[in-house]
Design an enzyme around this catalytic site. Structure first.
Site, short mmCIF file in Angstrom:
data_model
loop_
_atom_site.label_atom_id
_atom_site.label_comp_id
_atom_site.label_asym_id
_atom_site.label_seq_id
_atom_site.Cartn_x
_atom_site.Cartn_y
_atom_site.Cartn_z
N ASP A 1 -32.34 -176.17 -42.65
CA ASP A 1 -33.33 -177.37 -43.39
C ASP A 1 -32.58 -178.44 -43.66
O ASP A 1 -33.04 -179.47 -44.30
CB ASP A 1 -33.61 -176.49 -44.63
CG ASP A 1 -34.81 -175.57 -44.59
OD1 ASP A 1 -35.72 -176.04 -43.51
OD2 ASP A 1 -35.03 -174.67 -45.02
C1 BGC Z 1 -31.44 -175.70 -49.24
C2 BGC Z 1 -31.93 -174.73 -48.24
C3 BGC Z 1 -33.30 -174.54 -48.21
C4 BGC Z 1 -33.85 -176.08 -48.48
C5 BGC Z 1 -35.31 -175.83 -48.29
C6 BGC Z 1 -32.01 -176.87 -49.42
O1 BGC Z 1 -31.70 -177.53 -50.61
O2 BGC Z 1 -30.01 -175.87 -49.22
O3 BGC Z 1 -31.13 -173.63 -48.01
O4 BGC Z 1 -33.64 -173.85 -47.17
O5 BGC Z 1 -33.58 -176.59 -49.48
O6 BGC Z 1 -36.08 -175.42 -49.75
C1 NOJ Z 2 -33.16 -171.24 -46.74
C2 NOJ Z 2 -34.63 -171.29 -45.91
O1 NOJ Z 2 -35.16 -170.50 -46.87
C3 NOJ Z 2 -34.60 -171.20 -44.45
O2 NOJ Z 2 -35.96 -170.94 -44.08
C4 NOJ Z 2 -33.45 -171.67 -43.80
O3 NOJ Z 2 -33.78 -171.58 -42.46
C5 NOJ Z 2 -32.34 -171.89 -44.51
N1 NOJ Z 2 -32.37 -171.92 -45.98
C6 NOJ Z 2 -31.06 -172.54 -43.82
O4 NOJ Z 2 -31.42 -173.87 -44.45
#
Ligand code: BGC
Ligand code: NOJ
Length: 815
Positions: free
Chosen positions: A487
């Site tokens: 993400d």
């Molecule tokens: C986090 C991710 C997460 C994303 C979406 C980010 O701040 O680092 O792990 O998947 O937010 O919620």
């Molecule tokens: C947490 C999110 O829930 C997941 O969808 C994503 O793949 C990982 N973070 C990595 O960013």
């Protein structure tokens, strides 16, 4: 250092001191009503949706940690001493303390001054309530005069509003008290037809519903005035902070035990029967009273406990293994499926780290969560797939999340993550392989939940494939959009505003950022889609998907290979990401494992080279980091990934979700030692002995372990709600132990470490129990042999037996 131990027989983790490094929690409930409960009884409860139907308050960044939840005080009415059997919030010293987290229940026992209390917490199956069955025992040689105080602080339903909208919510709180039961009625007078309630099975001597009256002005939960003084005033809350606080008195003879049950419940009434009598202002409490009455009978909570335990015994019966390695056995048999169930239920919405406010059910996340437990709850998995698919957008794309209560998608945490649709294909494939139920493909499923837009599920899969094919960049690789699995790899965002969300800020138009990861994911998904089409006899669609997978493989071969590993991406203007030519972020883990799973680079040895590069450059004793070198400074062109301090989260943290992909890659390339080695590095049970470094629960996976660049290398964060649960289950059960459902039978193809003599397993698959015994075979035949009911078969896939066959015996002789 340990803070407890596993009780494998009881399927419990036993915490033996209350001051665990972080709250070590459990989840109660698995249908409509959920409760999070820490080892000191902190946490909260909600009906279906942690954001919209929150029953009690919880403050995340409180000091000390984890004050808030179920408040239970024992008061010695002879000398005024009082304490919490779960230690918090008074933190008065206890002579004894244990917390046993079991599957769907928790028992916290605490003793002080010869008074022992053992509280069983659970959500009864089929009920929308949590029950605290408190058993108090007097170990003193003399009678004890005690008071028990149970209390909860109500959340005014919408947890976001409750924590922010004080203009309104200091005035809306309303309660009703009747027969010693506190009913929380906020907004019941208007559009809500539900209320919460707090009750006690024993006669109530006093109550408070105003927090200020219970605690006293300027006091906290660690020294409530009412408990200190031993008496309640019967306050009625008008606005401010409504609570439910009940006092019941007990006189216990020496050696005597007594049970008292507190219940926090949720009740909905039909809109025309909200009041009793209709037209009055008295809420219709009949449903709540029926529940309360049941808990006046001793033994009801024990019956519930037996039912909760029996349900888990049945679920876990789908796969049980004996490998001789306790970390493998207890995770595979008990804790990993349990965590998979919790992630299935809640996606990423509610944990001690997910406030339940920001996130609902993730599209990408929920599809992956299914992979770990289709075999445990095939029917619910079916329903979930249909729910997720119904949020899909007509162009095949996806909202990134949907709210569980409304089942409607939204863009609150961003949109345009171009990997999203491919995960739906993988989830459907997993469901079909497990169940063989092709009828799901013909189920009519809406687009964006629009009534009348339904087309069969197989059409949704087709559009998943089209979605990627219509979004290819200059190298024939998929455009990344907002981001892909990672993400935080935001190649189109270019955010310069402090505090701006990388997930929702507008993308800069005109870019050509492509994801090598999505390319690999697409190959995997397109192959699955081809196999599914073939099952339906749709050869043309199967050929189309196969050709698309081959074309994508060619693009990966031409533009995705860096020399010693697969590249990660091309950025907005076409520069490399995840290449030896970069100064930082030269190698990323994600594509390396995924290519092996997709079958890319196996024939020409590239995958083997990539796996070796991972071992050399990314593996640490605490797991495999996301990339190296970490980004030392913020890179405008990369986005959130570089916003984290080095070693944390997506900036070279050990993002555990990705580690099983390497375990699988190791297994695919025949390296059982390598696969199990990675498995044990992040296995929480194997990390139990370093609990003071790891800090999170030793019985469930955490999302992240700080990477080698972090000052706190090895420290886990964000436990419970992570795709790590499902993927580890897949890696260990399907690839290392090798028990893998396929469309036309169960394959048994173990890739185990050299030191293992073999293992035994039972697997329930499409109504037949497979008794599997894997042994090392030194006599004669050099090839691995699979012997089914005494007869050797060709290869390792066991043909489906006659329907109704109860058991099949499988012997695997490993060469
Ligand atoms: C986090 C991710 C997460 C994303 C979406 C980010 O701040 O680092 O792990 O998947 O937010 O919620
Ligand atoms: C947490 C999110 O829930 C997941 O969808 C994503 O793949 C990982 N973070 C990595 O960013």
């Amino acid at each position: 250092m340990r803070y407890g131990h596993f009780d494998d027989e009881q399927r419990e983790y036993v915490i033996t001191r209350p001051d665990t490094p972080l709250p070590w929690i459990n989840y109660l409930g698995s249908e409509d009503f959920f409760a999070l409960l820490s080892n000191t009884a902190g946490g909260y409860a909600f009906y279906r949706d942690a954001k919209l139907r929150r029953l009690i308050r919880y403050r995340y960044n409180n000091a000390p940690l984890d004050v808030g939840g179920r408040f239970l005080y024992v008061r010695d009415d002879d000398d005024g001493d009082y304490w919490n059997p779960g230690w918090q919030p008074t933190q008065r010293e206890l002579d004894s303390y244990t917390c046993r987290h079991g599957l769907g229940y928790t028992v916290i026992a605490g003793g002080r001054g010869g008074i022992r209390t053992e509280t069983l917490y659970l959500v009864p199956p089929g009920e929308t309530a949590e029950v605290w069955r408190v058993r108090v025992t007097n170990d003193r040689p003399v009678p004890a005069r005690l008071s028990l105080f149970g209390a909860v602080e109500f959340c005014l339903w919408d947890a976001q509003d409750d924590a922010t909208n004080f203009q309104r919510n200091l005035s809306t709180g309303e309660v009703h008290v009747e027969d010693g039961v506190v009913y929380h009625l906020t907004e019941y007078r208007e559009r809500r037809d539900h209320f919460a309630w707090f009750a006690c099975s024993a006669p109530v001597q006093g109550f408070e519903t105003s927090r200020e009256a219970f605690l006293g002005p300027y006091r906290g939960w660690d020294r409530p005035l009412a408990v200190e003084g031993g008496a309640m005033t019967g306050s009625i809350a008008h606005g401010w902070q409504p609570v439910g606080a009940l006092q019941t008195a007990l006189v216990l003879e020496p050696g005597e035990s007594r049970d008292v049950t507190f219940i926090l419940g949720y009740t909905e009434n039909p809109a025309d029967r909200k009041y009793d009598p209709p037209g009055s202002s008295r809420p219709n409490t009949s449903r709540a009273r029926a529940v309360i009455d049941r808990y006046r009978h001793a033994g009801q909570a024990d019956q519930d406990l037996a039912a909760v335990r029996a349900a888990w015994t049945e679920r876990l019966g789908y796969l049980q293994v004996v490998t001789g390695d306790p970390h493998v056995d207890r995770m595979v048999n008990t804790w990993n499926p349990y965590q998979c169930m919790v992630t299935f239920n809640l996606s990423r919405s509610a944990s001690m780290f997910e406030s339940g406010i920001g996130r609902g059910m993730g599209f990408r996340d929920s599809n992956q969560d299914l992979l770990g437990l289709v075999h445990v709850i095939p029917d619910r998995a079916r329903g979930r797939i249909l729910d997720i698919a119904a949020t899909q957008l007509p162009d095949g794309g996806a909202y990134h999340q949907y709210q569980p209560l409304t089942k409607r998608g939204n863009n609150d945490i961003g949109s345009g993550f171009n990997d999203d649709p491919a995960w739906l294909v993988l989830a459907v494939a997993a469901y079909l392989k497990e169940t063989g139920d092709l009828t799901i493909l013909d189920e009519p499923v809406a687009w964006d939940n629009a009534e009348g837009s339904e087309t069969p599920l197989h059409d949704h899969l087709r559009r998943c494939i089209d979605f990627t094919l219509k979004r290819l960049g200059p190298h024939g690789l998929p455009l990344i959009g907002r981001a892909d699995w990672n993400d935080c790899l935001n190649l189109n965002v270019f955010s310069e505003q402090p505090g701006e969300s990388f997930q929702t800020a507008p993308n800069r138009p005109g870019g050509v950022a492509e994801s090598v990861f999505i390319a690999g994911l697409f190959v995997l998904a397109a192959r699955e889609a081809a196999a599914i089409a073939r099952l339906r006899g749709e050869e043309a669609e199967a050929d189309r998907c196969r050709a698309a997978a081959e074309a994508m493989t060619a693009s990966i071969e031409a533009h995705g290979w860096d020399g010693a590993w697969y590249r990660r991406a091309y950025d907005h203007v076409g520069r490399l990401v995840g290449s030896a030519s970069n100064d930082e972020g030269q190698i990323y883990i994600e594509p390396q494992g995924l290519m092996a799973m997709a079958g890319v680079g196996l024939a020409d040895g590239r995958t083997q080279t990539a796996i070796a590069s991972v071992r050399e450059r990314l593996a640490t004793p605490h797991g495999i980091v996301l990339h190296q070198p970490a980004y030392a400074t913020y890179h405008l062109e990369l986005g959130e990934i570089s916003s984290y301090p080095p070693g944390y989260k997506e900036n070279a943290g050990i993002f555990c979700h990705t580690n099983p992909w390497l375990m699988i890659a190791e297994a695919i390339t025949g390296n059982g030692d390598g696969a199990l080695d990675y498995y044990l590095r992040i296995n929480p049970s194997a990390r139990e002995a370093i609990s003071d470094i790891h800090r999170c629960e030793p019985y469930v996976y955490a999302q992240m372990i700080a990477g080698r660049d972090a000052p706190t290398h090895g420290e886990a964060k964000n436990s419970w709600l992570t795709g790590t649960a499902a993927w580890n289950m897949v890696a260990i059960s399907q690839w290392i132990l090798g028990i893998r459902p396929e469309h036309d039978g169960l394959r048994v193809e173990p890739v185990i470490p050299a030191s293992w003599a073999g293992f035994r397993a039972t697997r329930l698959f499409r109504g037949t129990t497979y008794d599997i015994e894997v042994v090392r075979w030194s006599g004669g035949d050099p090839a691995t042999q699979v012997i089914v009911d005494g007869s050797p078969i060709e290869g390792s896939r066991i043909p489906l037996p006659e329907p109704g066959t109860p058991r099949v015996r499988v012997e695997v002789r490993l060469s």
